[in-house]
Write a protein that holds these residues in place. Structure first.
Motif, mmCIF file in Angstrom:
data_model
loop_
_atom_site.group_PDB
_atom_site.id
_atom_site.type_symbol
_atom_site.label_atom_id
_atom_site.label_comp_id
_atom_site.label_asym_id
_atom_site.label_seq_id
_atom_site.Cartn_x
_atom_site.Cartn_y
_atom_site.Cartn_z
ATOM 1 N N ARG A 256 -2.331 -6.667 2.743
ATOM 2 C CA ARG A 256 -1.438 -5.822 1.954
ATOM 3 C C ARG A 256 -2.203 -4.727 1.212
ATOM 4 O O ARG A 256 -3.213 -4.983 0.580
ATOM 5 C CB ARG A 256 -0.690 -6.662 0.929
ATOM 6 C CG ARG A 256 0.112 -7.756 1.541
ATOM 7 C CD ARG A 256 1.422 -7.221 2.012
ATOM 8 N NE ARG A 256 2.274 -8.328 2.419
ATOM 9 C CZ ARG A 256 3.037 -8.262 3.468
ATOM 10 N NH1 ARG A 256 3.057 -7.222 4.221
ATOM 11 N NH2 ARG A 256 3.795 -9.274 3.779
ATOM 12 N N TRP B 289 -1.688 -2.762 -1.778
ATOM 13 C CA TRP B 289 -0.851 -2.730 -2.975
ATOM 14 C C TRP B 289 -0.505 -1.307 -3.385
ATOM 15 O O TRP B 289 0.565 -1.048 -3.912
ATOM 16 C CB TRP B 289 -1.522 -3.472 -4.124
ATOM 17 C CG TRP B 289 -2.885 -2.934 -4.450
ATOM 18 C CD1 TRP B 289 -4.071 -3.353 -3.928
ATOM 19 C CD2 TRP B 289 -3.201 -1.867 -5.335
ATOM 20 N NE1 TRP B 289 -5.106 -2.609 -4.428
ATOM 21 C CE2 TRP B 289 -4.596 -1.686 -5.307
ATOM 22 C CE3 TRP B 289 -2.444 -1.040 -6.155
ATOM 23 C CZ2 TRP B 289 -5.245 -0.715 -6.053
ATOM 24 C CZ3 TRP B 289 -3.095 -0.075 -6.910
ATOM 25 C CH2 TRP B 289 -4.478 0.077 -6.851
ATOM 26 N N TYR C 144 2.654 -0.024 -1.798
ATOM 27 C CA TYR C 144 3.876 -0.483 -2.461
ATOM 28 C C TYR C 144 4.193 0.385 -3.685
ATOM 29 O O TYR C 144 5.335 0.746 -3.924
ATOM 30 C CB TYR C 144 3.733 -1.939 -2.928
ATOM 31 C CG TYR C 144 3.876 -2.963 -1.833
ATOM 32 C CD1 TYR C 144 5.036 -3.032 -1.063
ATOM 33 C CD2 TYR C 144 2.872 -3.880 -1.582
ATOM 34 C CE1 TYR C 144 5.177 -3.988 -0.080
ATOM 35 C CE2 TYR C 144 3.005 -4.837 -0.598
ATOM 36 C CZ TYR C 144 4.160 -4.887 0.150
ATOM 37 O OH TYR C 144 4.297 -5.832 1.128
ATOM 38 N N CYS D 103 5.537 3.681 -2.649
ATOM 39 C CA CYS D 103 6.931 3.510 -2.212
ATOM 40 C C CYS D 103 7.872 3.436 -3.410
ATOM 41 O O CYS D 103 8.910 4.113 -3.439
ATOM 42 C CB CYS D 103 7.060 2.251 -1.358
ATOM 43 S SG CYS D 103 8.766 1.879 -0.896
ATOM 44 N N ILE D 104 7.524 2.658 -4.403
ATOM 45 C CA ILE D 104 8.360 2.520 -5.594
ATOM 46 C C ILE D 104 8.479 3.852 -6.330
ATOM 47 O O ILE D 104 9.567 4.239 -6.768
ATOM 48 C CB ILE D 104 7.809 1.410 -6.513
ATOM 49 C CG1 ILE D 104 7.994 0.047 -5.842
ATOM 50 C CG2 ILE D 104 8.477 1.437 -7.882
ATOM 51 C CD1 ILE D 104 7.232 -1.078 -6.501
ATOM 52 N N SER E 204 8.667 7.712 0.446
ATOM 53 C CA SER E 204 8.488 6.312 0.040
ATOM 54 C C SER E 204 8.266 5.424 1.266
ATOM 55 O O SER E 204 7.482 4.479 1.221
ATOM 56 C CB SER E 204 9.666 5.822 -0.793
ATOM 57 O OG SER E 204 10.827 5.741 -0.027
ATOM 58 N N LEU F 43 4.990 2.918 2.567
ATOM 59 C CA LEU F 43 5.011 1.603 3.213
ATOM 60 C C LEU F 43 4.220 1.582 4.525
ATOM 61 O O LEU F 43 3.870 0.511 5.014
ATOM 62 C CB LEU F 43 6.450 1.157 3.474
ATOM 63 C CG LEU F 43 7.256 0.751 2.252
ATOM 64 C CD1 LEU F 43 8.664 0.340 2.659
ATOM 65 C CD2 LEU F 43 6.567 -0.355 1.482
ATOM 66 N N VAL G 26 1.220 -0.412 4.414
ATOM 67 C CA VAL G 26 1.381 -1.842 4.168
ATOM 68 C C VAL G 26 1.717 -2.615 5.432
ATOM 69 O O VAL G 26 1.126 -3.661 5.696
ATOM 70 C CB VAL G 26 2.484 -2.076 3.105
ATOM 71 C CG1 VAL G 26 2.690 -3.561 2.865
ATOM 72 C CG2 VAL G 26 2.151 -1.356 1.814
ATOM 73 N N TYR G 27 2.653 -2.121 6.211
ATOM 74 C CA TYR G 27 3.188 -2.880 7.339
ATOM 75 C C TYR G 27 2.605 -2.431 8.671
ATOM 76 O O TYR G 27 2.167 -1.288 8.819
ATOM 77 C CB TYR G 27 4.713 -2.775 7.355
ATOM 78 C CG TYR G 27 5.326 -3.486 6.173
ATOM 79 C CD1 TYR G 27 5.344 -4.873 6.122
ATOM 80 C CD2 TYR G 27 5.838 -2.784 5.100
ATOM 81 C CE1 TYR G 27 5.878 -5.540 5.041
ATOM 82 C CE2 TYR G 27 6.371 -3.442 4.007
ATOM 83 C CZ TYR G 27 6.389 -4.822 3.988
ATOM 84 O OH TYR G 27 6.904 -5.481 2.904
#
Length: 158
Positions: free
Chosen positions: A9, A11, A14, A17-18, A67, A71, A74-75
């Motif tokens: 991950r 971080w 994330y 994205c937020i 956003s 991600l 992350v993915y």
């Protein structure tokens, strides 16, 4: 037990994205005519359809896409994007958003110590009670930019 093939991950992705979603959502409700969180006099905002389409709906949609880009750090589906392009875009976003956010706070500091006098047009805007929301929005830009920089650093070490 089901094991998902998810890479380590990131971080910062994330957080980026937020930040993008926190920027996007108010643009949509401003487009619907809800003034909550608007950094200034909402009634003084341009009322023509072209300005509203760009200022609210286009920028909100662009922020949602940005956003999702956060991600991508992350993915696993983010690995389908060219790595070099991901890093270049992240660094561009990092620099632009961080400078934009930081410059606001520098200007506020310079106003406070009397080194800079705002133009008369901005004096009325800054005197509006809702202008305090500017601190939130520019802090969001600063966090968004810094998180993109960290996402790029983490991705480049991966």
């Amino acid at each position: 037990m089901i094991r998902l093939n998810i890479k380590k991950r990131n971080w910062a992705g994330y957080i980026a994205c937020i930040c993008g979603l926190l920027y996007a959502l108010p643009h949509y409700w401003w487009g619907l005519g809800i003034s909550f969180g608007y950094p200034g006099d909402f009634t003084a905002a341009p009322d023509d359809i072209a300005s509203q389409l760009f200022s609210y709906w286009f920028l909100g949609t662009a922020a949602v896409i940005a956003s999702l880009y956060g991600l991508s750090f992350v993915y696993p589906w983010g690995d389908k994007l060219p790595r070099r392009l991901k890093l270049i875009l992240a660094w561009i976003g990092c620099i632009l958003l961080s400078v934009w956010g930081f410059a606001f706070f520098v200007m506020q500091f310079l106003y406070a110590i009397g080194r800079v006098v705002p133009a008369p047009a901005f004096t009325a805007m800054d005197a509006h009670p809702m202008a305090v929301w500017g601190y939130f929005w520019y802090f969001l830009f600063l966090c968004w930019g810094i998180s993109l920089g960290f996402a790029a650093i983490i991705e480049s070490r991966r």
